[in-house]
Design a protein around this motif. Structure first.
Motif, PDB file in Angstrom:
ATOM      1  N   ALA A  77       0.839  -1.185   0.000  1.00  0.00           N
ATOM      2  CA  ALA A  77       0.000   0.000   0.000  1.00  0.00           C
ATOM      3  C   ALA A  77       0.879   1.242   0.000  1.00  0.00           C
ATOM      4  O   ALA A  77       2.039   1.193   0.409  1.00  0.00           O
ATOM      5  CB  ALA A  77      -0.912  -0.004   1.222  1.00  0.00           C
ATOM      6  N   PRO A  78       0.347   2.378  -0.446  1.00  0.00           N
ATOM      7  CA  PRO A  78       1.134   3.615  -0.465  1.00  0.00           C
ATOM      8  C   PRO A  78       1.701   3.949   0.908  1.00  0.00           C
ATOM      9  O   PRO A  78       0.974   3.977   1.892  1.00  0.00           O
ATOM     10  CB  PRO A  78       0.119   4.663  -0.919  1.00  0.00           C
ATOM     11  N   GLY A  79       2.997   4.193   0.963  1.00  0.00           N
ATOM     12  CA  GLY A  79       3.643   4.565   2.202  1.00  0.00           C
ATOM     13  C   GLY A  79       3.866   3.434   3.187  1.00  0.00           C
ATOM     14  O   GLY A  79       4.308   3.682   4.310  1.00  0.00           O
ATOM     15  N   LYS A  80       3.566   2.204   2.790  1.00  0.00           N
ATOM     16  CA  LYS A  80       3.727   1.061   3.678  1.00  0.00           C
ATOM     17  C   LYS A  80       4.684   0.035   3.084  1.00  0.00           C
ATOM     18  O   LYS A  80       4.980   0.054   1.893  1.00  0.00           O
ATOM     19  CB  LYS A  80       2.380   0.403   3.961  1.00  0.00           C
ATOM     20  N   GLU A  81       5.157  -0.859   3.943  1.00  0.00           N
ATOM     21  CA  GLU A  81       6.049  -1.913   3.501  1.00  0.00           C
ATOM     22  C   GLU A  81       5.269  -3.012   2.791  1.00  0.00           C
ATOM     23  O   GLU A  81       4.079  -3.208   3.022  1.00  0.00           O
ATOM     24  CB  GLU A  81       6.805  -2.511   4.693  1.00  0.00           C
ATOM     25  N   ARG A  82       5.956  -3.730   1.925  1.00  0.00           N
ATOM     26  CA  ARG A  82       5.350  -4.860   1.247  1.00  0.00           C
ATOM     27  C   ARG A  82       5.009  -5.941   2.263  1.00  0.00           C
ATOM     28  O   ARG A  82       5.807  -6.233   3.158  1.00  0.00           O
ATOM     29  CB  ARG A  82       6.308  -5.410   0.190  1.00  0.00           C
ATOM     30  N   GLU A  83       3.838  -6.550   2.142  1.00  0.00           N
ATOM     31  CA  GLU A  83       3.421  -7.575   3.079  1.00  0.00           C
ATOM     32  C   GLU A  83       2.979  -8.849   2.365  1.00  0.00           C
ATOM     33  O   GLU A  83       2.448  -8.813   1.258  1.00  0.00           O
ATOM     34  CB  GLU A  83       2.295  -7.068   3.984  1.00  0.00           C
ATOM     35  N   PHE A  84       3.187  -9.957   3.029  1.00  0.00           N
ATOM     36  CA  PHE A  84       2.782 -11.258   2.524  1.00  0.00           C
ATOM     37  C   PHE A  84       1.273 -11.393   2.582  1.00  0.00           C
ATOM     38  O   PHE A  84       0.640 -10.990   3.555  1.00  0.00           O
ATOM     39  CB  PHE A  84       3.449 -12.355   3.361  1.00  0.00           C
ATOM     40  N   VAL A  85       0.694 -11.993   1.543  1.00  0.00           N
ATOM     41  CA  VAL A  85      -0.750 -12.194   1.483  1.00  0.00           C
ATOM     42  C   VAL A  85      -1.104 -13.681   1.516  1.00  0.00           C
ATOM     43  O   VAL A  85      -1.857 -14.135   2.371  1.00  0.00           O
ATOM     44  CB  VAL A  85      -1.356 -11.554   0.220  1.00  0.00           C
ATOM     45  N   ALA A  86      -0.574 -14.442   0.570  1.00  0.00           N
ATOM     46  CA  ALA A  86      -0.888 -15.862   0.475  1.00  0.00           C
ATOM     47  C   ALA A  86       0.133 -16.556  -0.402  1.00  0.00           C
ATOM     48  O   ALA A  86       0.805 -15.921  -1.213  1.00  0.00           O
ATOM     49  CB  ALA A  86      -2.298 -16.068  -0.091  1.00  0.00           C
ATOM     50  N   ALA A  87       0.243 -17.871  -0.255  1.00  0.00           N
ATOM     51  CA  ALA A  87       1.154 -18.653  -1.077  1.00  0.00           C
ATOM     52  C   ALA A  87       0.579 -20.041  -1.287  1.00  0.00           C
ATOM     53  O   ALA A  87      -0.257 -20.511  -0.509  1.00  0.00           O
ATOM     54  CB  ALA A  87       2.537 -18.734  -0.432  1.00  0.00           C
ATOM     55  N   ILE A  88       1.042 -20.711  -2.330  1.00  0.00           N
ATOM     56  CA  ILE A  88       0.547 -22.040  -2.659  1.00  0.00           C
ATOM     57  C   ILE A  88       1.669 -22.891  -3.226  1.00  0.00           C
ATOM     58  O   ILE A  88       2.512 -22.403  -3.983  1.00  0.00           O
ATOM     59  CB  ILE A  88      -0.635 -21.953  -3.657  1.00  0.00           C
ATOM     60  N   ARG A  89       1.692 -24.156  -2.847  1.00  0.00           N
ATOM     61  CA  ARG A  89       2.638 -25.100  -3.423  1.00  0.00           C
ATOM     62  C   ARG A  89       2.140 -25.528  -4.791  1.00  0.00           C
ATOM     63  O   ARG A  89       0.968 -25.909  -4.944  1.00  0.00           O
ATOM     64  CB  ARG A  89       2.817 -26.320  -2.520  1.00  0.00           C
ATOM     65  N   TRP A  90       2.995 -25.478  -5.777  1.00  0.00           N
ATOM     66  CA  TRP A  90       2.617 -25.738  -7.155  1.00  0.00           C
ATOM     67  C   TRP A  90       2.100 -27.153  -7.368  1.00  0.00           C
ATOM     68  O   TRP A  90       1.143 -27.364  -8.115  1.00  0.00           O
ATOM     69  CB  TRP A  90       3.807 -25.467  -8.067  1.00  0.00           C
ATOM     70  N   THR A  91       2.695 -28.127  -6.715  1.00  0.00           N
ATOM     71  CA  THR A  91       2.324 -29.521  -6.922  1.00  0.00           C
ATOM     72  C   THR A  91       1.201 -29.977  -5.992  1.00  0.00           C
ATOM     73  O   THR A  91       0.200 -30.533  -6.447  1.00  0.00           O
ATOM     74  CB  THR A  91       3.537 -30.445  -6.733  1.00  0.00           C
TER      75      THR A  91
END
Length: 121
Positions: free
Chosen positions: A40-54
């Protein structure tokens, strides 16, 4: 060397939905996991979600559980992020990246250019 391209962002009213896509350009994903992040503007990058490909195993940030769903289409070399019940605080540039793990810290690489999500109240 995987090139990732995000799409699906836009301007949406609060309560609406969006489906973001993360597609490999030129070659398929070369690592075992893909994650979504936002900044977001003026904020640090944050983790949202992740998925294993297999396996399809997922990991979500507490702030998005119940509203965000990460999924994948192996045949299309694409990872999706379904966002429901959008809130103004979801406004950010959303990025995808790959890693060897779905852990929050990754490390992640091959970042895409991002797609803008703007939520109005």
């Amino acid at each position: 060397q995987v090139q990732l391209v995000e799409s699906g962002g836009g301007l949406v009213q609060a309560g609406g939905s969006l489906r973001l896509s993360c597609a490999a350009s030129g070659r398929p994903f070369s690592k075992s996991a893909v994650g979504w992040f936002r900044q977001a503007p003026g904020k640090e990058r944050e983790f949202v979600a992740a998925i294993r490909w297999t396996s399809g195993t997922t990991n979500y940030a507490d702030s998005v559980k119940g509203r965000f769903t990460i999924s994948k289409d192996n045949a299309k070399n694409t990872v999706y992020l379904q966002i429901n019940s959008l809130k103004p605080e979801d406004t950010a540039v959303y990025y995808c990246a790959q890693a060897w793990t779905i852990a929050t810290t990754g490390p992640y690489d091959s970042w895409g250019p991002g797609t803008q999500v703007t939520v109005s109240s």
